[in-house]
Motif scaffolding. Structure first.
Motif, PDB file in Angstrom:
ATOM      1  N   ARG A 210       0.835  -1.206   0.000  1.00 41.68           N
ATOM      2  CA  ARG A 210       0.000   0.000   0.000  1.00 41.68           C
ATOM      3  C   ARG A 210       0.868   1.253   0.000  1.00 41.68           C
ATOM      4  O   ARG A 210       1.689   1.445   0.892  1.00 41.68           O
ATOM      5  CB  ARG A 210      -0.915   0.009   1.227  1.00 41.68           C
ATOM      6  CG  ARG A 210      -1.810   1.248   1.333  1.00 41.68           C
ATOM      7  CD  ARG A 210      -2.745   1.131   2.521  1.00 41.68           C
ATOM      8  NE  ARG A 210      -2.040   1.140   3.784  1.00 41.68           N
ATOM      9  CZ  ARG A 210      -1.735   2.248   4.482  1.00 41.68           C
ATOM     10  NH1 ARG A 210      -2.086   3.440   4.006  1.00 41.68           N
ATOM     11  NH2 ARG A 210      -1.099   2.158   5.638  1.00 41.68           N
ATOM     12  N   GLU A 211       0.670   2.091  -0.990  1.00 37.27           N
ATOM     13  CA  GLU A 211       1.411   3.350  -1.058  1.00 37.27           C
ATOM     14  C   GLU A 211       0.735   4.373  -0.152  1.00 37.27           C
ATOM     15  O   GLU A 211      -0.423   4.727  -0.349  1.00 37.27           O
ATOM     16  CB  GLU A 211       1.464   3.857  -2.496  1.00 37.27           C
ATOM     17  CG  GLU A 211       2.301   5.121  -2.665  1.00 37.27           C
ATOM     18  CD  GLU A 211       2.412   5.554  -4.118  1.00 37.27           C
ATOM     19  OE1 GLU A 211       3.189   4.928  -4.866  1.00 37.27           O
ATOM     20  OE2 GLU A 211       1.683   6.494  -4.497  1.00 37.27           O
ATOM     21  N   VAL A 212       1.472   4.880   0.831  1.00 37.14           N
ATOM     22  CA  VAL A 212       0.922   5.829   1.793  1.00 37.14           C
ATOM     23  C   VAL A 212       0.897   7.224   1.201  1.00 37.14           C
ATOM     24  O   VAL A 212      -0.116   7.920   1.253  1.00 37.14           O
ATOM     25  CB  VAL A 212       1.731   5.807   3.107  1.00 37.14           C
ATOM     26  CG1 VAL A 212       1.188   6.845   4.092  1.00 37.14           C
ATOM     27  CG2 VAL A 212       1.691   4.410   3.715  1.00 37.14           C
ATOM     28  N   TRP A 213       2.012   7.681   0.650  1.00 39.15           N
ATOM     29  CA  TRP A 213       2.038   8.962  -0.054  1.00 39.15           C
ATOM     30  C   TRP A 213       3.163   8.974  -1.068  1.00 39.15           C
ATOM     31  O   TRP A 213       4.108   8.198  -0.998  1.00 39.15           O
ATOM     32  CB  TRP A 213       2.127  10.168   0.878  1.00 39.15           C
ATOM     33  CG  TRP A 213       3.126  10.145   2.012  1.00 39.15           C
ATOM     34  CD1 TRP A 213       2.849  10.073   3.346  1.00 39.15           C
ATOM     35  CD2 TRP A 213       4.562  10.252   1.931  1.00 39.15           C
ATOM     36  NE1 TRP A 213       3.996  10.105   4.098  1.00 39.15           N
ATOM     37  CE2 TRP A 213       5.068  10.224   3.253  1.00 39.15           C
ATOM     38  CE3 TRP A 213       5.463  10.352   0.898  1.00 39.15           C
ATOM     39  CZ2 TRP A 213       6.422  10.292   3.564  1.00 39.15           C
ATOM     40  CZ3 TRP A 213       6.828  10.420   1.184  1.00 39.15           C
ATOM     41  CH2 TRP A 213       7.285  10.395   2.495  1.00 39.15           C
ATOM     42  N   ARG A 214       3.026   9.882  -2.006  1.00 43.84           N
ATOM     43  CA  ARG A 214       4.015  10.066  -3.074  1.00 43.84           C
ATOM     44  C   ARG A 214       4.255  11.557  -3.266  1.00 43.84           C
ATOM     45  O   ARG A 214       3.313  12.326  -3.434  1.00 43.84           O
ATOM     46  CB  ARG A 214       3.526   9.440  -4.376  1.00 43.84           C
ATOM     47  CG  ARG A 214       4.414   9.731  -5.598  1.00 43.84           C
ATOM     48  CD  ARG A 214       3.832   9.119  -6.854  1.00 43.84           C
ATOM     49  NE  ARG A 214       3.834   7.678  -6.784  1.00 43.84           N
ATOM     50  CZ  ARG A 214       4.847   6.912  -7.203  1.00 43.84           C
ATOM     51  NH1 ARG A 214       5.926   7.486  -7.733  1.00 43.84           N
ATOM     52  NH2 ARG A 214       4.783   5.608  -7.105  1.00 43.84           N
ATOM     53  N   PHE A 215       5.510  11.945  -3.241  1.00 48.12           N
ATOM     54  CA  PHE A 215       5.910  13.328  -3.483  1.00 48.12           C
ATOM     55  C   PHE A 215       6.622  13.412  -4.826  1.00 48.12           C
ATOM     56  O   PHE A 215       7.730  12.883  -4.966  1.00 48.12           O
ATOM     57  CB  PHE A 215       6.871  13.839  -2.400  1.00 48.12           C
ATOM     58  CG  PHE A 215       6.235  14.058  -1.055  1.00 48.12           C
ATOM     59  CD1 PHE A 215       5.111  14.847  -0.919  1.00 48.12           C
ATOM     60  CD2 PHE A 215       6.773  13.469   0.080  1.00 48.12           C
ATOM     61  CE1 PHE A 215       4.533  15.054   0.315  1.00 48.12           C
ATOM     62  CE2 PHE A 215       6.206  13.675   1.320  1.00 48.12           C
ATOM     63  CZ  PHE A 215       5.078  14.469   1.441  1.00 48.12           C
TER      64      PHE A 215
END
Length: 712
Positions: A210-215
């Motif tokens: 699961r990807e939590v966040w991407r910058f």
């Protein structure tokens, strides 16, 4: 026969050089505290290697797997084994470079320390553009500090580090770790601070699959903060950039109205390195002095840049503390930078000599006195209250809005109806009042205040008789403890209603009948008696001017006074969870951080009277709200609670009282002000509002004579 037991002399232990494995584990105790420490060291190495994108993945809070991959310059095959050897580094070569550190890492301890307490594998492929350096990928595997295998690998570019079974050979260290979710949150927070320091570097964080966040790369600081913090906070943050004596402080400062009870959103960096520094924290809080209460903390993301030789980063094993050569210069640079941002909130129009800044043009006629001037209206959003959107003024012909919604008085705002419950419906009519007007000699009836109704005058002697009785009944101490519910507040404290009696006003009329208020009022004046207090009027539609007896001047903040009244009643009644159902439920889209906060506060919000239901797609459905709040106030209340601005039930009660109370710039009629004062006199802890601001300021004769320099 007695047998003596003697302790054999202790044998002297020789001094020996420690084996490499033990050295690494001792070093790991300083560098590798928990999974978040591992991520910090690995990502800093990636940034030092010139990576433009870093991917981080963890499993089971980082105990089972930590994987960091970047597209940096990589490590050549012949240097890879040195990379897992203590005190081998490419960051510094001599003492001069150590004194002017320009990289995150410099000790050469991180990789061997991590490898000594885990199953460690590093794979690296150097940049093919570097002459004389082969670009073939190579890997090395280390188990608890011992090299197991090494050889060719498959990797296009950059470095891949895999950490498995962290602290597997040191079970005692596992006992000091928190739950997996807590450790995962710490990993996320620490990586976020690195991402904020380098918005030019793209980063992703995943837990399992699961990807939590991407910058994305090349974002702004505000864009990255908007991913981590609620929009209610980030949208109103104030930018600043200030240079003073070679120190540059820049970043974003939170709006004072968005302050919170914890300092977890006060973030500081020195030359790009995240630090926990008390000096910078104190300078920032001092910049907010006068705008926040002592227990409130602002949100801030502050970066300090200075010459490398002016700061020592080699004072803490984890490198999260620094020492400055000139602390005073750092303090002044940080404080002044934040103050510059906050000054944009309080900029006033230039006022010419002899001109009243609250009057925007020629003198106003009597019919216009109720309407605010243009200059005054523009400054209403910067009034003293924390909720400027609700600022209102009431004119002579009705109410003029300067905020949202109709300018109605909050429910049960004055009179005996408020004595019974703090939760009546908003549609409850105001209690009927019976007011005596005493004709003042020489004053025409058309000179009565326009906001007051014109009624037939009643016998003056009766009114004066009641005033004299109240004055002779004794002085009311504004700071004394209030009486318990059902007891009389004192001879002078009751806002006298109906006929002369010792019972509270609402007891005379029964629980469901409105009270008939009988208050002495002199036509052509605003003076009104409440016991030994004489209400004189309002200043700025915010402060109530009261005379106590003949020798004391009292100023009351109407918002703080009503806030304290409502807070005490909420403590008494609101836990019953009285709610008003909405004909059309509200729908609130929530940020991911707000959803997590909602889960923590679900039970408390239900006890307060909210009826909530979660919907798909990160949305909240509000079916019922506390009876003391309007829909707009309930929406704003939920936003502030879910954004983390309150942390306890007491804070939520105080916030609800603040939202329900009358606001600054709201005009009160004399009978409304008198009713408010009468209730306040019976309220415990009435000298301060729930947030700690003073509700009353008093001046006796001695204080006034000192102000006018009649006394030394």
């Amino acid at each position: 026969m007695t047998t003596e037991h003697t302790t054999p002399p202790a044998q002297r232990r020789k001094i020996k050089a420690l084996p490499p494995e033990l050295k690494n584990q001792i070093a790991a105790g300083e560098v590798v505290e928990r999974p978040a420490s591992v991520i910090k060291e690995l990502v800093e190495n990636s940034i030092d290697a010139g990576a433009t994108h870093v991917d981080v993945t963890i499993e089971d809070g980082g105990q089972t797997l930590i994987m960091v991959r970047d597209n940096g310059s990589g490590i050549p095959q012949e240097e890879l084994e040195l990379a897992v050897t203590r005190h081998a580094t490419s960051k510094v070569y001599d003492l001069d470079e150590l004194m002017r550190i320009g990289s995150y890492g410099f000790r050469g301890e991180a990789l061997p320390s991590i490898a000594s307490v885990s199953s460690f594998r590093i794979t690296s492929a150097p940049d093919s553009g570097v002459a004389g350096v082969p670009s073939d990928a190579y890997q090395i595997t280390v188990l608890h500090g011992v090299v197991q295998e090494q050889g060719p690998a498959a990797l296009h570019r950059g470095t891949l580090v895999e950490i498995r079974n962290l602290f597997g050979n040191v079970p005692a260290r596992l006992k000091f770790l928190k739950t997996q979710s807590t450790e995962a949150k710490r990993c996320q927070d620490l990586l976020a601070r690195l991402a904020l320091a380098r918005p030019d570097v793209g980063m992703t964080f995943s837990i399992g699959k699961r990807e939590v966040w991407r910058f994305p790369a090349n974002q702004t600081l505000r864009d990255r903060l908007a991913v981590l913090w609620p929009p209610a906070i980030t949208d109103e943050m104030l930018p600043f950039d200030h240079i003073r004596q070679g120190y540059r402080a820049y970043g974003l400062a939170g709006h004072p109205q968005k302050a919170q009870p914890r300092a977890d959103r006060m973030l500081f960096w020195v030359n790009g390195r995240a630090v926990n520094d008390r000096l910078m924290l104190r300078a920032t809080r001092d910049a907010y002095k006068g705008r926040l209460l002592s227990k409130e903390y602002p949100q801030v993301a502050l970066f300090l840049e200075l010459a490398p030789e002016w700061v020592d980063a080699n004072v803490h094993p984890a490198k999260n503390e620094v020492r400055f050569r000139d602390e005073n210069a750092v303090y002044m640079a940080v404080r002044r930078a934040v103050e510059q941002a906050l000054e944009t909130l309080t900029t006033l129009e230039p006022v010419q000599a002899g001109q009243d800044p609250f009057v925007g043009g020629p003198a106003q006629s009597a019919d216009d006195m109720g309407a605010p001037s243009s200059a005054f209206a523009q400054r209403q959003s910067h009034g003293p209250e924390r909720d400027p959107a609700h600022a209102r003024t009431q004119g002579t012909q009705g109410t003029q809005e300067t905020g949202r919604g109709p300018a109605t008085k909050p429910i049960g705002f004055w009179g005996s109806m408020d004595d019974r419950s703090v939760m009546p419906q908003r549609g409850t009519p105001s209690p009927a009042t019976h007011t005596e007007f005493v004709q003042t000699p020489g004053v025409r009836r058309d000179m009565a205040p326009a906001a007051m109704p014109v009624r037939e005058p009643m016998a003056a002697p009766a009114a004066h008789h009641r005033q004299d009785e109240a004055s002779e009944a004794g002085q009311q101490d504004l700071h004394q403890a209030a009486p318990q519910d059902g007891q009389q507040a004192g001879h002078g404290a009751e806002y006298r209603a109906g006929h002369e009696t010792d019972e509270p006003a609402y007891a005379q009329h029964g629980p469901d009948s409105p009270a008939q208020t009988d208050t002495s009022f002199t036509e052509g004046e605003t003076a009104m008696r409440i016991g030994d207090l004489t209400y004189m009027g309002q200043i700025g539609d915010t402060y109530l001017v009261v005379r106590q007896g003949r020798d004391k001047l009292v100023l009351l903040d109407q918002h703080a006074v009503h806030e304290r009244i409502l807070y005490q009643r909420i403590l008494r009644d609101a836990s019953q969870g009285l709610s008003q159902l909405l004909a059309i439920p509200m729908s609130l889209p929530l940020h991911s951080s707000e959803l997590a906060r909602l889960q923590e506060m679900w039970t408390e919000l239900g006890e307060m009277g909210f009826s909530l239901q979660t919907e798909g797609g990160g949305s909240l459905r509000v079916k019922g709200i506390p009876a003391s709040l309007s829909q707009s106030e309930a929406r704003e209340f939920l936003r502030e609670v879910l954004s983390g601005q309150v942390q306890s039930m007491e804070d939520m009660w105080a916030l609800m009282a603040c939202k329900s109370a009358i606001k600054a710039r709201q005009k009160l009629t004399p009978d409304e002000a008198a009713g408010l004062i009468a209730q306040w006199l019976k309220t415990p802890d009435r000298t301060y509002c729930p947030h700690g601001r003073p509700a009353v300021v008093q001046f006796d004769i001695d204080a006034l004579e000192k102000l006018f320099k009649r006394k030394g």
